[in-house]
Design an enzyme around this catalytic site. Sequence first.
Site, short mmCIF file in Angstrom:
data_model
loop_
_atom_site.label_atom_id
_atom_site.label_comp_id
_atom_site.label_asym_id
_atom_site.label_seq_id
_atom_site.Cartn_x
_atom_site.Cartn_y
_atom_site.Cartn_z
N ARG A 1 3.25 -2.05 -2.62
CA ARG A 1 1.80 -1.81 -2.60
C ARG A 1 1.21 -2.16 -1.22
NH1 ARG A 1 -2.09 -0.48 -6.01
NH2 ARG A 1 -4.17 -1.33 -5.70
N ASN B 1 -2.59 3.73 4.15
CA ASN B 1 -3.91 4.31 3.89
C ASN B 1 -4.98 3.70 4.78
OD1 ASN B 1 -3.84 6.44 1.85
ND2 ASN B 1 -2.77 4.89 0.66
N HIS C 1 -10.95 0.86 -9.30
CA HIS C 1 -10.34 2.03 -9.95
C HIS C 1 -8.84 1.76 -10.04
CE1 HIS C 1 -9.13 5.96 -11.15
NE2 HIS C 1 -8.48 6.18 -10.03
#
Length: 327
Positions: A99, A106, A188
Amino acid sequence: MAKAPMRVAVTGAAGQIGYSLLFRIANGDMLGKDQPVILQLLDLPQAQQAVKGVVMELEDCAFPLLAGVVITDDPKVAFKDADVALLVGARPRSKGMERKDLLEANAQIFTVQGKALDEVASRNVKVLVVGNPANTNAYIAMKSAPNLPRENFTAMLRLDHNRALSQIAAKTGKPVSSIEKLFVWGNHSPTMYADYRYATVDGQSVKDLINDPVWNNDVFLPTVGKRGAAIIEARGLSSAASAANAAIDHVRDWVLGSNGKVVTMGIPSNGEYGIPADTMFGYPVTTANGKYEIVKGLEIDAYSQEKINITLKELEEEKAGVQHLLG
């Protein structure tokens, strides 16, 4: 008098979500049936040919509202004078990827895009980050655009919101349209907290109607939180049409107003409900005149506070994981 076209930038335009999104924007589903649009499509150099194919299809639909299309691999071209920017493209998690690596990959993308928005977009640009991890990517873009108002940056919690709506409709046997005041707190991710304590269906309390805390904890929340994984399991691909639909809902309500209805948006906190300032957090909001406002005065019981703390902790960890990349 015809309206001037609005410029809508979409990143990851050749992707699955992009394919579900662009035709609906061009059809007026997002900004209204009287609002012409110019689509400004960004994707990687190796995807330019695929984007051209999508644009050929857009042309073949002969949408009356589609006033123009730009295809580019340069963020500064894609975001030039953009009124709305949908940041859909993100690095997906590949096999064996930690992760932390995903966050870093990103962070680079959204730093570049935030800076480009800062330089060339309309000063009133409305930015929605769809690409995951959406909250943290939105935080990075916001931090990379110091000259734009921070409230212009939002993350998509509307998919969680819509998923929760549909589960409540199924549980109560009532149509989705009759459910109000349902919303989602937090990230989210599977830690999001869908909260129906204040929700009503045809004016009746959903909480009283269902009256089943075990279902809430053991069925409802895990079903909504892990719905994306369930769709990948069933379809072999991640949810694209439902994500595009949620993006349309989010921007439509933000631009055109939610008519008093409570909806969910991931927005930068100002400390509301004890969430540290600048955290990109899912909140219940109402929208009018192009602005959103957090619903105030909701009581947070011990169970809800515990759930909010869990999703906040995850967001703070993500934020800490990218802080060193923000300079």
